[in-house]
Enzyme design. Structure first.
Site, PDB file in Angstrom:
ATOM      1  N   ARG A 127      24.031  41.372  40.735  1.00 23.07           N
ATOM      2  CA  ARG A 127      23.394  40.122  39.875  1.00 23.07           C
ATOM      3  C   ARG A 127      22.327  39.219  40.963  1.00 23.07           C
ATOM      4  O   ARG A 127      21.111  39.100  40.600  1.00 23.07           O
ATOM      5  CB  ARG A 127      24.261  39.397  39.308  1.00 23.07           C
ATOM      6  N   TYR A 128      22.911  39.026  41.981  1.00 22.27           N
ATOM      7  CA  TYR A 128      22.417  38.201  42.985  1.00 22.27           C
ATOM      8  C   TYR A 128      21.560  39.300  44.116  1.00 22.27           C
ATOM      9  O   TYR A 128      22.253  40.229  44.362  1.00 22.27           O
ATOM     10  CB  TYR A 128      23.086  37.381  43.758  1.00 22.27           C
ATOM     11  N   ARG A 131      24.179  39.953  47.407  1.00 23.45           N
ATOM     12  CA  ARG A 131      25.764  40.360  47.260  1.00 23.45           C
ATOM     13  C   ARG A 131      25.828  41.035  45.899  1.00 23.45           C
ATOM     14  O   ARG A 131      25.333  40.965  44.837  1.00 23.45           O
ATOM     15  CB  ARG A 131      26.575  39.129  47.313  1.00 23.45           C
ATOM     16  N   CYS A 140      45.763  44.846  36.620  1.00 26.78           N
ATOM     17  CA  CYS A 140      46.139  43.679  37.481  1.00 26.78           C
ATOM     18  C   CYS A 140      47.776  43.630  37.360  1.00 26.78           C
ATOM     19  O   CYS A 140      48.316  44.354  36.484  1.00 26.78           O
ATOM     20  CB  CYS A 140      45.352  42.464  36.796  1.00 26.78           C
ATOM     21  N   CYS A 144      45.719  37.965  32.296  1.00 30.87           N
ATOM     22  CA  CYS A 144      45.478  36.604  31.905  1.00 30.87           C
ATOM     23  C   CYS A 144      44.638  36.513  30.552  1.00 30.87           C
ATOM     24  O   CYS A 144      43.584  37.137  30.657  1.00 30.87           O
ATOM     25  CB  CYS A 144      44.958  35.696  33.289  1.00 30.87           C
ATOM     26  N   CYS A 147      40.857  35.925  30.806  1.00 29.11           N
ATOM     27  CA  CYS A 147      40.077  36.658  31.618  1.00 29.11           C
ATOM     28  C   CYS A 147      38.542  36.893  31.092  1.00 29.11           C
ATOM     29  O   CYS A 147      38.421  37.187  29.943  1.00 29.11           O
ATOM     30  CB  CYS A 147      40.745  38.265  31.930  1.00 29.11           C
ATOM     31  N   ARG A 149      36.766  39.075  32.147  1.00 31.73           N
ATOM     32  CA  ARG A 149      36.415  40.711  31.956  1.00 31.73           C
ATOM     33  C   ARG A 149      37.398  41.141  31.099  1.00 31.73           C
ATOM     34  O   ARG A 149      37.541  42.510  31.159  1.00 31.73           O
ATOM     35  CB  ARG A 149      36.393  41.357  33.348  1.00 31.73           C
ATOM     36  N   ASP A 308      33.797  30.821  30.397  1.00 28.74           N
ATOM     37  CA  ASP A 308      32.552  31.505  30.003  1.00 28.74           C
ATOM     38  C   ASP A 308      32.882  31.603  28.608  1.00 28.74           C
ATOM     39  O   ASP A 308      33.804  31.702  28.030  1.00 28.74           O
ATOM     40  CB  ASP A 308      32.561  32.778  30.605  1.00 28.74           C
ATOM     41  N   ASP A 345      28.883  29.677  34.903  1.00 31.13           N
ATOM     42  CA  ASP A 345      28.227  31.090  35.264  1.00 31.13           C
ATOM     43  C   ASP A 345      27.335  31.011  33.904  1.00 31.13           C
ATOM     44  O   ASP A 345      27.848  31.210  32.568  1.00 31.13           O
ATOM     45  CB  ASP A 345      29.291  32.022  35.252  1.00 31.13           C
ATOM     46  N   LYS A 352      25.624  31.665  38.575  1.00 34.92           N
ATOM     47  CA  LYS A 352      26.530  30.418  38.742  1.00 34.92           C
ATOM     48  C   LYS A 352      25.538  29.144  39.237  1.00 34.92           C
ATOM     49  O   LYS A 352      24.840  29.508  40.153  1.00 34.92           O
ATOM     50  CB  LYS A 352      27.600  30.456  39.795  1.00 34.92           C
TER      51      LYS A 352
HETATM   52  C1  LIG Z   1      30.332  35.085  41.233  1.00 39.94           C
HETATM   53  C2  LIG Z   1      29.719  36.126  41.777  1.00 39.94           C
HETATM   54  C3  LIG Z   1      29.435  36.643  42.767  1.00 39.94           C
HETATM   55  C4  LIG Z   1      29.672  35.670  43.953  1.00 39.94           C
HETATM   56  O1  LIG Z   1      29.110  34.382  43.892  1.00 39.94           O
HETATM   57  P1  LIG Z   1      29.447  33.350  44.873  1.00 39.94           P
HETATM   58  O2  LIG Z   1      28.546  32.276  44.412  1.00 39.94           O
HETATM   59  O3  LIG Z   1      28.739  33.934  46.360  1.00 39.94           O
HETATM   60  O4  LIG Z   1      30.775  33.295  45.251  1.00 39.94           O
HETATM   61  C5  LIG Z   1      28.693  37.628  42.962  1.00 39.94           C
HETATM   62  N1  LIG Z   1      28.286  38.480  41.910  1.00 39.94           N
HETATM   63  C6  LIG Z   1      28.715  38.366  40.796  1.00 39.94           C
HETATM   64  C7  LIG Z   1      28.329  39.375  39.621  1.00 39.94           C
HETATM   65  C8  LIG Z   1      29.389  37.114  40.480  1.00 39.94           C
HETATM   66  O5  LIG Z   1      29.611  37.053  39.170  1.00 39.94           O
HETATM   67  S1  SF4 Z   2      41.717  36.822  35.508  1.00 40.09           S
HETATM   68 FE1  SF4 Z   2      41.347  38.906  34.761  1.00 40.09          FE
HETATM   69  S2  SF4 Z   2      41.017  39.896  36.577  1.00 40.09           S
HETATM   70 FE2  SF4 Z   2      41.831  38.217  37.491  1.00 40.09          FE
HETATM   71  S3  SF4 Z   2      44.034  38.619  37.593  1.00 40.09           S
HETATM   72 FE3  SF4 Z   2      43.684  37.782  35.431  1.00 40.09          FE
HETATM   73  S4  SF4 Z   2      43.458  39.599  34.033  1.00 40.09           S
HETATM   74 FE4  SF4 Z   2      42.903  40.245  36.310  1.00 40.09          FE
END
Ligand SMILES: *Cc1c(COP(=O)(O)O)cnc(C)c1O
Ligand code: SF4
Length: 383
Positions: A127-128, A131, A140, A144, A147, A149, A308, A345, A352
């Site tokens: 996305r960025y 990174r 996991c 949670c 979560c 995702r 989110d 985010d 973010k």
């Molecule tokens: C949160 C996130 C990151 C890391 O972001 P930082 O601000 O550097 O901690 C990188 N990629 C994705 C897709 C993210 O959601």
């Molecule tokens: S927040 Fe989601 S990815 Fe992170 S430990 Fe909990 S269930 Fe796993």
């Protein structure tokens, strides 16, 4: 290689396996069904507790229905931190399926951050520009309920990890603007030491990668996973960053203290991100206590996340202003190193952004007026 060395290596491998078995055993013995959950606490104890509704037929149906969408799983270690007499027990509220998961506003989505659209290869979010986030697999130690995702975490297996691994590494090699790789998931520390080391070896070889970061909730939910062998591997890849995920002070146990110390002694920078969760940590004293304790445990608070807009999580959400006020009330009255950045985010994959109380008052030609942390006015000259 002499036979002595060979023999030594063989013994090492054996002891490593035995050590690994112990965290594997914890994982294998984790609680995954309604029946096992009830059995663990006992019907009599549950009946007398603040969670007696768990025994009702209605709840069992809700549990099983939600379990088929996003699985229930918790380690015995984590469940052992629960207090059944507290109706707002922060451990159980984080992991117990609740009927509210089906009551979201219409704009809630499975993937509001559009991670899938921003994945040039499945399971690699780019996305960025500088990174990437590598979703290693679905598992996991504890699932949670908040979560972000949920759409893929906890799903049944046959994840094409080996096949994707090569493609992902090749992608990172070919994109020289990538400075950092974040190993995430699912929890990256639920894979074996061998697989993890192999990934680290491959990433470390790429000259344009300045930083490798691991995002894992294992230190919270299964600290036994932080073994001597894991720390030995981490030490070889110094400097590594591990971002963990404590949400409440009860999660900071003596075992956690010992394991975080091991990580720190082996050169790992340990940071924390929390999610601001309704009824769990959305009050000043809980959060202050959590942040202070994190520092005491050798963990630097990095982010506090606003929830989110993910389907099935609306009941955890707080008003944005509440998080802003929280950090404002901590600012200046506490050590600066314990203050995380409060971040949102943005939907649609906007990324973010930090949000905070605005200390700025006004600007004239040569002067700027600010509030201090006590909301008294101060000026700086600006020419
Ligand atoms: C949160 C996130 C990151 C890391 O972001 P930082 O601000 O550097 O901690 C990188 N990629 C994705 C897709 C993210 O959601
Ligand atoms: S927040 Fe989601 S990815 Fe992170 S430990 Fe909990 S269930 Fe796993």
């Amino acid at each position: 290689m002499t036979w002595i060395v060979k023999k030594y290596l063989k013994t090492m491998k054996l002891t490593t396996n035995i050590r690994n078995q112990s965290w594997q055993k914890h994982l294998n013995e984790s609680i995954k069904t309604y029946e096992d959950f009830v059995k663990l606490f006992g019907v009599e104890k549950l009946k007398k507790s603040a969670f007696s509704y768990i025994l009702e037929e209605n709840y069992r149906n809700v549990f099983n229905k939600l379990n088929s969408i996003f699985k229930f799983q918790a380690t015995r270690y984590y469940l052992n931190l629960a207090n059944l007499n507290d109706p707002l027990d922060p451990i159980l509220l984080q992991i117990l399926p609740q009927k509210y998961e089906l009551d979201d506003p219409v704009f809630y989505e499975n993937d509001p951050l559009k991670e899938e659209i921003h994945s040039p290869i499945p399971n690699l979010v780019h996305r960025y520009p500088d990174r990437v986030l590598w979703y290693l697999h679905h598992h996991c130690a504890v699932y949670c309920r908040f979560c972000m995702r949920k759409r893929k975490v906890s799903h049944a297996d046959n994840f094409p990890f080996q096949k994707q691994k090569e493609k992902i590494i090749e992608y990172i090699q070919n994109h020289k603007n990538i400075k950092e790789v974040i190993l995430s998931g699912g929890d990256p520390l639920t894979i074996s030491d061998e697989n993890l080391e192999n990934i680290l070896v491959n990433l470390k070889k790429i000259p344009h990668i300045f930083s490798i970061r691991i995002h894992s909730r294992i230190p919270v939910t299964l600290p036994h996973r932080i073994t001597k062998n894991l720390c030995r591997i981490f030490k070889k890849f110094y400097p590594l960053t591990l971002v963990t995920h404590f949400n409440h002070p009860v999660e900071l146990t003596p075992l956690v203290y010992k394991k975080i110390k091991m990580l720190r002694m082996n050169g790992v920078l340990v940071l924390n991100q929390s999610v601001f969760l309704k009824n769990i940590n959305d009050n000043i004293s809980t959060m202050e206590n959590l942040l202070l304790k994190l520092i005491q445990f050798g963990i630097k608070p990095y982010y506090l996340h606003h929830c989110d807009e993910v389907k099935g999580t609306y009941h955890f959400r707080t008003k944005l202003q509440k998080g802003i006020e929280l950090l404002k009330s901590l600012q200046g009255k506490n050590p600066g190193i314990m203050l995380p950045r409060f971040v949102v985010d943005l939907p649609e994959g906007g990324g973010k952004i930090p949000v905070q109380f605005d200390y700025f008052i006004k600007k004239t030609q040569n002067q700027i007026e600010f509030n201090n942390y006590k909301l008294e006015k101060y000026k700086i000259q600006d020419f």
